[in-house]
Each structure stands twice: as C-alpha cells, then as structure tokens.
Design a protein around this motif. Structure first.
Motif, PDB file in Angstrom:
ATOM      1  N   LEU A 193       0.986  -1.227  -0.158  1.00  0.00           N
ATOM      2  CA  LEU A 193       0.082   0.140   0.189  1.00  0.00           C
ATOM      3  C   LEU A 193       0.944   1.277  -0.024  1.00  0.00           C
ATOM      4  O   LEU A 193       0.720   2.129  -0.829  1.00  0.00           O
ATOM      5  N   ARG A 194       1.893   1.358   0.702  1.00  0.00           N
ATOM      6  CA  ARG A 194       2.840   2.418   0.591  1.00  0.00           C
ATOM      7  C   ARG A 194       3.352   2.665  -0.372  1.00  0.00           C
ATOM      8  O   ARG A 194       3.366   3.815  -1.036  1.00  0.00           O
ATOM      9  N   TYR A 252       2.346   1.759  -3.376  1.00  0.00           N
ATOM     10  CA  TYR A 252       1.235   2.261  -4.498  1.00  0.00           C
ATOM     11  C   TYR A 252       1.004   3.726  -3.966  1.00  0.00           C
ATOM     12  O   TYR A 252       0.981   4.683  -5.233  1.00  0.00           O
ATOM     13  N   LEU A 253       0.886   4.081  -2.775  1.00  0.00           N
ATOM     14  CA  LEU A 253       0.286   5.580  -2.659  1.00  0.00           C
ATOM     15  C   LEU A 253       1.540   6.515  -2.831  1.00  0.00           C
ATOM     16  O   LEU A 253       1.657   7.586  -3.357  1.00  0.00           O
ATOM     17  N   GLY A 254       2.720   6.027  -2.308  1.00  0.00           N
ATOM     18  CA  GLY A 254       4.081   6.750  -2.692  1.00  0.00           C
ATOM     19  C   GLY A 254       4.163   6.985  -4.136  1.00  0.00           C
ATOM     20  O   GLY A 254       4.535   8.108  -4.499  1.00  0.00           O
ATOM     21  N   TYR A 255       4.310   5.988  -5.020  1.00  0.00           N
ATOM     22  CA  TYR A 255       4.101   6.238  -6.376  1.00  0.00           C
ATOM     23  C   TYR A 255       3.640   7.181  -7.006  1.00  0.00           C
ATOM     24  O   TYR A 255       3.779   8.014  -7.905  1.00  0.00           O
ATOM     25  N   SER A 256       2.012   7.184  -6.456  1.00  0.00           N
ATOM     26  CA  SER A 256       1.209   8.055  -6.977  1.00  0.00           C
ATOM     27  C   SER A 256       1.263   9.377  -6.503  1.00  0.00           C
ATOM     28  O   SER A 256       1.414  10.332  -7.321  1.00  0.00           O
ATOM     29  N   ILE A 315       7.628   5.823  -0.058  1.00  0.00           N
ATOM     30  CA  ILE A 315       8.304   4.825  -0.898  1.00  0.00           C
ATOM     31  C   ILE A 315       9.454   4.589  -0.050  1.00  0.00           C
ATOM     32  O   ILE A 315       9.745   3.260   0.164  1.00  0.00           O
ATOM     33  N   VAL A 316      10.292   5.127   0.681  1.00  0.00           N
ATOM     34  CA  VAL A 316      11.416   4.644   1.420  1.00  0.00           C
ATOM     35  C   VAL A 316      11.186   4.457   2.934  1.00  0.00           C
ATOM     36  O   VAL A 316      11.992   3.798   3.544  1.00  0.00           O
ATOM     37  N   GLY A 317       9.878   4.624   3.101  1.00  0.00           N
ATOM     38  CA  GLY A 317       9.266   4.198   4.558  1.00  0.00           C
ATOM     39  C   GLY A 317       9.986   5.030   5.712  1.00  0.00           C
ATOM     40  O   GLY A 317      10.307   4.536   6.876  1.00  0.00           O
ATOM     41  N   LEU A 318      10.200   6.274   5.470  1.00  0.00           N
ATOM     42  CA  LEU A 318      10.855   7.260   6.410  1.00  0.00           C
ATOM     43  C   LEU A 318       9.433   8.060   7.181  1.00  0.00           C
ATOM     44  O   LEU A 318       9.075   8.814   6.169  1.00  0.00           O
ATOM     45  N   LEU A 319       9.352   8.099   8.230  1.00  0.00           N
ATOM     46  CA  LEU A 319       8.289   8.649   8.999  1.00  0.00           C
ATOM     47  C   LEU A 319       7.136   8.649   8.324  1.00  0.00           C
ATOM     48  O   LEU A 319       6.218   9.629   7.887  1.00  0.00           O
ATOM     49  N   THR A 320       6.821   7.185   8.163  1.00  0.00           N
ATOM     50  CA  THR A 320       5.689   6.726   7.195  1.00  0.00           C
ATOM     51  C   THR A 320       4.250   7.301   7.713  1.00  0.00           C
ATOM     52  O   THR A 320       3.571   7.790   7.042  1.00  0.00           O
ATOM     53  N   GLY A 321       3.962   7.291   8.990  1.00  0.00           N
ATOM     54  CA  GLY A 321       2.853   7.841   9.419  1.00  0.00           C
ATOM     55  C   GLY A 321       2.537   9.347   9.041  1.00  0.00           C
ATOM     56  O   GLY A 321       1.504   9.924   8.893  1.00  0.00           O
TER      57      GLY A 321
END
Length: 188
Positions: A37-38, A40-44, A118-124
């Motif tokens: 999901l991350r 997909y959303l990050g790429y968008s 995309i990189v999963g940094l401070l994702t929330g």
C-alpha cells in the motif's frame, strides 16, 4: 452524589485490541501489506509531485497559475453545492491571494510525501500530510482517486508502528523513541 470506591480511584481501564487489529497495526508480520500500500500510494504522490515540480505553472516562472486556475474552478462549484462555503471563503481569502507559496507547497509536498512513503521514513507523518492534501482536493470538489488515496493514507496512519518496517522507519523510529520490543512466540 455518586460514591466512589477508594480502591478504584486512579485506576486505569485498558481495552485490549482484538487479534486482527493487533496483527494488522502492531505486528511486523503484517508489514508486507503496508509495504504494498505504501509503494502504491508513494508512487502516486511521487509522480504527481514530480509533474508539478517540473511544471512552469507550479514552480517555474508562472508559479501559482495552476493553483489559481484550479481554485477558480472550485469556486465555480460552490453554487452547485460541491464545495462548502467556508472552504470557498478559505480559497478566496487565503489560497488565491497566496497562490505562489501554495503552489510550491503542493508541488514539493506531493513529492516529499511520495518519497517518505516509498522509502518508509516517518511513514505515518507522510501519510498524514498526504491525507490532508487529499481532503483539500476533495473539499475543492475534485474526486478522481482522492477518496481511495485518502482511505489508504488513513489505514497507513493507523499502522504507523509497522507500516515502515520494510523501510527506513525500522531504524529511525527506535532512535526517535518508539517502544518496540520483541516477544517470543508461544508454542502450543
């Protein structure tokens, strides 16, 4: 007057999570779901932001032109009931007069939200700011993919503790004080 039992004063009631939500939002074995999901959303967000950052109407010589055009289109939807009047006031009084700074904030905000996811940094936090932008676009009368992106962002925010496990959060969050601890599996 209600009489309080002295033994119960100051006690805390903890409502335990059900096993499904505990697994989804607090267990790293569910992190692969959030990774998909991350990404997909990050790429968008990244592609939308890149298109704006490289556009003259967003961050170039004509910065602010795209924001003004979009907001004027949103204002035209007020009479049809698609844009709330309080939001129309905000667009007219705050956004349109400051179209250039808002243009840069949207363009770079989308790009940074995409990179963070995309990189999963401070994702929330990245998901939160993405959701704020989605809600802003929805309030302006634009549907498109915004509802779906908003729902995914909300889910990622709920799973902030594990959503970035396959990413930089795995190392960054413990340094910021996230109370992760390993538990041994019980063999039954």
């Amino acid at each position: 007057m209600v009489k309080m039992d002295k033994a119960k004063v100051g006690t805390e009631i903890v409502v335990e999570e059900n096993p499904i939500s505990r697994w989804l939002f607090s267990n790293t074995t569910s992190a692969w779901i959030w990774l998909i999901l991350r990404l997909y959303l990050g790429y968008s967000w990244l592609t939308a932001g890149w298109g704006k950052v490289t556009s003259d109407a967003w961050t170039g010589e004509n910065a602010g032109a795209a924001v003004k055009g979009f907001m004027q289109g949103a204002l035209a939807l007020v009479e049809e009931g698609h844009v709330p009047t309080w939001y129309a006031w905000f667009l007219e009084s705050v956004v349109i007069p400051n179209a250039v700074p808002f243009s840069y904030m949207v363009a770079w905000g989308e790009l940074l939200v995409g990179l963070g996811l995309i990189v999963g940094l401070l994702t929330g936090i990245a998901a939160f700011f993405g959701a704020v932008m989605n809600m802003s676009f929805l309030l302006a009368g634009t549907v498109s993919t915004n509802p779906m992106m908003f729902l995914i962002a909300m889910a990622i925010m709920m799973a902030w503790k594990v959503a970035g496990w396959y990413g930089l959060d795995r190392w960054a969050l413990p340094k910021l004080g996230t109370p992760w601890k390993e538990r041994e599996k019980k063999l039954t």
